[in-house]
Design a protein around this motif. Structure first.
Motif, PDB file in Angstrom:
ATOM      1  N   GLY A  45       0.795  -1.222   0.000  1.00 39.76           N
ATOM      2  CA  GLY A  45       0.000   0.000   0.000  1.00 39.76           C
ATOM      3  C   GLY A  45       0.822   1.263   0.000  1.00 39.76           C
ATOM      4  N   ALA A  46       1.661   1.444   1.002  1.00 45.54           N
ATOM      5  CA  ALA A  46       2.460   2.659   1.083  1.00 45.54           C
ATOM      6  C   ALA A  46       3.627   2.646   0.113  1.00 45.54           C
ATOM      7  CB  ALA A  46       2.982   2.850   2.512  1.00 45.54           C
ATOM      8  N   TRP A  47       4.020   1.459  -0.346  1.00 43.90           N
ATOM      9  CA  TRP A  47       5.123   1.342  -1.292  1.00 43.90           C
ATOM     10  C   TRP A  47       4.924   0.069  -2.110  1.00 43.90           C
ATOM     11  CZ3 TRP A  47       8.274  -3.003  -0.658  1.00 43.90           C
ATOM     12  CH2 TRP A  47       8.153  -3.663   0.563  1.00 43.90           C
ATOM     13  N   PHE A  48       5.715  -0.085  -3.149  1.00 47.57           N
ATOM     14  CA  PHE A  48       5.632  -1.300  -3.951  1.00 47.57           C
ATOM     15  C   PHE A  48       7.017  -1.665  -4.465  1.00 47.57           C
ATOM     16  CE2 PHE A  48       5.323   2.045  -7.103  1.00 47.57           C
ATOM     17  CZ  PHE A  48       6.066   1.570  -8.174  1.00 47.57           C
ATOM     18  N   ALA A  49       7.218  -2.931  -4.698  1.00 46.86           N
ATOM     19  CA  ALA A  49       8.447  -3.445  -5.322  1.00 46.86           C
ATOM     20  C   ALA A  49       8.044  -4.584  -6.240  1.00 46.86           C
ATOM     21  CB  ALA A  49       9.434  -3.930  -4.272  1.00 46.86           C
ATOM     22  N   MET A  50       8.590  -4.603  -7.439  1.00 48.79           N
ATOM     23  CA  MET A  50       8.227  -5.632  -8.396  1.00 48.79           C
ATOM     24  C   MET A  50       9.363  -5.872  -9.368  1.00 48.79           C
ATOM     25  SD  MET A  50       5.479  -3.385 -10.611  1.00 48.79           S
ATOM     26  CE  MET A  50       4.911  -4.801 -11.542  1.00 48.79           C
ATOM     27  N   GLY A  51       9.345  -7.012  -9.990  1.00 43.76           N
ATOM     28  CA  GLY A  51      10.352  -7.340 -10.982  1.00 43.76           C
ATOM     29  C   GLY A  51       9.881  -8.497 -11.839  1.00 43.76           C
ATOM     30  N   GLU A  52      10.403  -8.548 -13.047  1.00 41.43           N
ATOM     31  CA  GLU A  52      10.074  -9.632 -13.962  1.00 41.43           C
ATOM     32  C   GLU A  52      11.314 -10.011 -14.753  1.00 41.43           C
ATOM     33  OE1 GLU A  52       5.986  -9.556 -15.810  1.00 41.43           O
ATOM     34  OE2 GLU A  52       6.215  -7.406 -15.420  1.00 41.43           O
ATOM     35  N   ALA A  53      11.357 -11.268 -15.180  1.00 44.23           N
ATOM     36  CA  ALA A  53      12.449 -11.756 -16.016  1.00 44.23           C
ATOM     37  C   ALA A  53      11.874 -12.691 -17.062  1.00 44.23           C
ATOM     38  CB  ALA A  53      13.503 -12.476 -15.179  1.00 44.23           C
ATOM     39  N   GLY A  54      12.479 -12.701 -18.222  1.00 37.91           N
ATOM     40  CA  GLY A  54      11.996 -13.554 -19.296  1.00 37.91           C
ATOM     41  C   GLY A  54      13.128 -13.994 -20.196  1.00 37.91           C
ATOM     42  N   CYS A  55      12.889 -15.057 -20.920  1.00 44.08           N
ATOM     43  CA  CYS A  55      13.839 -15.504 -21.936  1.00 44.08           C
ATOM     44  C   CYS A  55      13.039 -15.993 -23.134  1.00 44.08           C
ATOM     45  CB  CYS A  55      14.759 -16.600 -21.403  1.00 44.08           C
ATOM     46  SG  CYS A  55      13.913 -18.118 -20.918  1.00 44.08           S
ATOM     47  N   SER A  56      13.595 -15.836 -24.298  1.00 41.65           N
ATOM     48  CA  SER A  56      12.906 -16.236 -25.515  1.00 41.65           C
ATOM     49  C   SER A  56      13.900 -16.809 -26.501  1.00 41.65           C
ATOM     50  CB  SER A  56      12.167 -15.044 -26.148  1.00 41.65           C
ATOM     51  OG  SER A  56      13.087 -14.021 -26.483  1.00 41.65           O
ATOM     52  N   LYS A  57      13.430 -17.709 -27.312  1.00 37.00           N
ATOM     53  CA  LYS A  57      14.232 -18.299 -28.374  1.00 37.00           C
ATOM     54  C   LYS A  57      13.413 -18.264 -29.645  1.00 37.00           C
ATOM     55  CE  LYS A  57      16.913 -22.368 -29.687  1.00 37.00           C
ATOM     56  NZ  LYS A  57      16.443 -22.329 -31.096  1.00 37.00           N
ATOM     57  N   PHE A  58      13.934 -17.553 -30.647  1.00 30.16           N
ATOM     58  CA  PHE A  58      13.282 -17.453 -31.945  1.00 30.16           C
ATOM     59  C   PHE A  58      14.220 -17.999 -33.001  1.00 30.16           C
ATOM     60  CE2 PHE A  58      11.568 -13.879 -29.479  1.00 30.16           C
ATOM     61  CZ  PHE A  58      10.212 -14.121 -29.585  1.00 30.16           C
ATOM     62  N   ASP A  59      13.766 -18.945 -33.776  1.00 25.44           N
ATOM     63  CA  ASP A  59      14.534 -19.353 -34.949  1.00 25.44           C
ATOM     64  C   ASP A  59      14.474 -18.224 -35.976  1.00 25.44           C
ATOM     65  OD1 ASP A  59      15.030 -21.773 -33.768  1.00 25.44           O
ATOM     66  OD2 ASP A  59      13.359 -22.794 -34.735  1.00 25.44           O
ATOM     67  N   GLY A  60      15.502 -18.098 -36.802  1.00 23.59           N
ATOM     68  CA  GLY A  60      15.544 -17.034 -37.791  1.00 23.59           C
ATOM     69  C   GLY A  60      16.303 -15.824 -37.271  1.00 23.59           C
ATOM     70  N   TYR A  61      16.155 -14.688 -37.978  1.00 24.91           N
ATOM     71  CA  TYR A  61      16.977 -13.519 -37.660  1.00 24.91           C
ATOM     72  C   TYR A  61      16.610 -12.858 -36.340  1.00 24.91           C
ATOM     73  CZ  TYR A  61      13.038 -10.906 -39.701  1.00 24.91           C
ATOM     74  OH  TYR A  61      11.797 -10.405 -39.991  1.00 24.91           O
ATOM     75  N   LEU A  62      15.474 -13.218 -35.723  1.00 23.64           N
ATOM     76  CA  LEU A  62      15.126 -12.625 -34.439  1.00 23.64           C
ATOM     77  C   LEU A  62      16.041 -13.088 -33.316  1.00 23.64           C
ATOM     78  CD1 LEU A  62      11.218 -12.777 -34.525  1.00 23.64           C
ATOM     79  CD2 LEU A  62      12.681 -10.794 -34.896  1.00 23.64           C
TER      80      LEU A  62
END
Length: 416
Positions: A274-291
């Motif tokens: 309520g008086a404050w917040f803390a958050m975080g996210e992490a991700g990983c991805s694998k794309f075939d091709g030039y991405l």
């Protein structure tokens, strides 16, 4: 229901955000048939001191702040409307339309959501139609700037997956322990998204699993989504590569995105007493091709003082370029062919620079000026890395990576 960020605000502020999300319950068993029309939007201006490329909130934009113009109103400006329908206590529907700048620089409206929901039991729900993909904490409200503290969701994390919805079905099961509430969601579908200028992004066999838990002020979400992607960008380049024999065809085969596997996984944590917040996210991805492949993460926190919320965040994305050679061998070619090959190599180099690697430090202030209006000011230091242009677009041919760009943004977010 209220948006997560507004849940700790005053009741009048929360009331301004009470148009239903796609994941909200259709209504209590005693609810009468009816409908609700609501909307949201953002009006913003962004300044960037970069002159080699444009700063954008999404790489699927036509232009932004920096190279095209020092100031841009297109980075964050958008307008959306949502219609919620309740047919019976068990049957409901939702339609959401959003207009924002697209890859061809137009503002043609796009249908973000359009689905019908059947509440099989109080715990089990089935939907069919166009459904938001459950990636990241803000998946259901990432277009609604009023719902989160920042000017925009961190592009290093939320920009790694080009898909935001799919046309298909999903099933959600809500189950509760003694103190913890859980929701498990599975989905299957496909998509065909116009990017502008005749280009399209197609995804088939989109399958996903997401699990969300909530306990008091703590919430978390973990998701994994896989799809077969096809993207019709750069058709002339791959045709040109075919003219350079086996070496060119090998590069085209590895880089072209035609029915290629894409997989993205993420986890996010949020603590908001309520008086404050803390958050975080992490991700990983694998794309075939030039991405190529990517790993990304951010952490953010802020404090609420009345209707003011100062906040700060740090974000990073690490891009991995596709394996194998990404340039034609030019030795021994006749001068005309060597010149054509050099032009192809220049285009390939620009594509490789688009595999994002960058970091961002940001600080900002949110002012809840009214029950349905939030004014935000945010300053960022964005550093591209590893020869990449990061999440910037429209870069010059001789773009120099490794410099820090200063970006200042002001936006008014509203709901109605």
């Amino acid at each position: 229901m209220c948006f997560p960020f507004t849940a700790a605000l005053s009741l009048p502020a929360c009331a301004g955000a009470m148009f239903m999300s796609v994941g909200a319950a259709a209504g209590a068993a005693t609810a009468a048939p009816g409908w609700n029309l609501s909307g949201f939007g953002s009006v913003g201006a962004v300044y960037s001191n970069e002159r080699q490329a444009d700063f954008v909130a999404s790489v699927l934009k036509g232009d932004g702040a920096g190279r095209t113009a020092r100031w841009s109103r297109h980075v964050d400006t958008k307008l959306g409307g949502q219609l919620d329908l309740l047919f019976t206590p068990d049957w409901s529907a939702v339609v959401q339309v959003v207009t924002e700048q697209r890859l061809d620089a137009s503002y043609q409206p796009r249908l973000e959501w359009a689905n019908v929901k059947y509440q099989v039991t109080p715990e089990l729900a089935l939907r069919a139609g166009r459904i938001a993909l459950p990636m990241f904490i803000a998946a259901d409200y990432r277009k609604v700037g009023y719902a989160y503290p920042w000017v925009r969701t961190p592009v290093e994390v939320y920009g790694v997956m080009p898909l935001g919805n799919s046309d298909g079905v999903d099933l959600s099961w809500r189950w509760n322990g003694e103190a913890m509430r859980s929701t498990t969601q599975v989905l299957y579908g496909r998509t065909d998204m116009p990017l502008g200028g005749g280009a399209r992004l197609r995804g088939r066999r989109i399958a996903g699993l997401s699990h969300t838990v909530e306990q008091g002020a703590f919430s978390a979400r973990a998701s994994v989504i896989t799809a077969r992607l096809s993207m019709s960008l750069f058709p002339g380049l791959f045709d040109a590569l075919d003219g350079f024999g086996p070496a060119g065809r090998d590069i085209a085969r590895r880089l072209e995105i035609v029915d290629r596997r894409a997989t993205t996984a993420s986890i996010g944590l949020n603590y908001d007493p309520g008086a404050w917040f803390a958050m975080g996210e992490a991700g990983c991805s694998k794309f075939d091709g030039y991405l190529g492949g990517k790993r990304s993460a951010y952490a953010s926190g802020g404090w609420r003082h009345g209707n003011l919320t100062p906040y700060a965040a740090v974000a990073r994305v690490w891009g991995r370029r596709p394996d194998g050679p990404t340039a034609l061998p030019l030795a021994g070619l006749a001068p005309p062919h060597a010149a054509a090959g050099a032009a192809v190599n220049a285009t390939l180099a620009a594509i490789m620079r688009a595999v994002p690697s960058q970091s961002t430090l940001s600080a900002g202030l949110r002012w809840d000026a009214a029950s349905n209006l939030a004014l935000k000011l945010q300053h960022e230091r964005v550093t591209t890395r590893s020869g990449s242009r990061g999440m910037f677009i429209n870069s010059v041919p001789d773009y120099r990576s490794g410099r820090t760009v200063r970006v200042t943004s002001a936006v008014a977010d509203f709901v109605f």
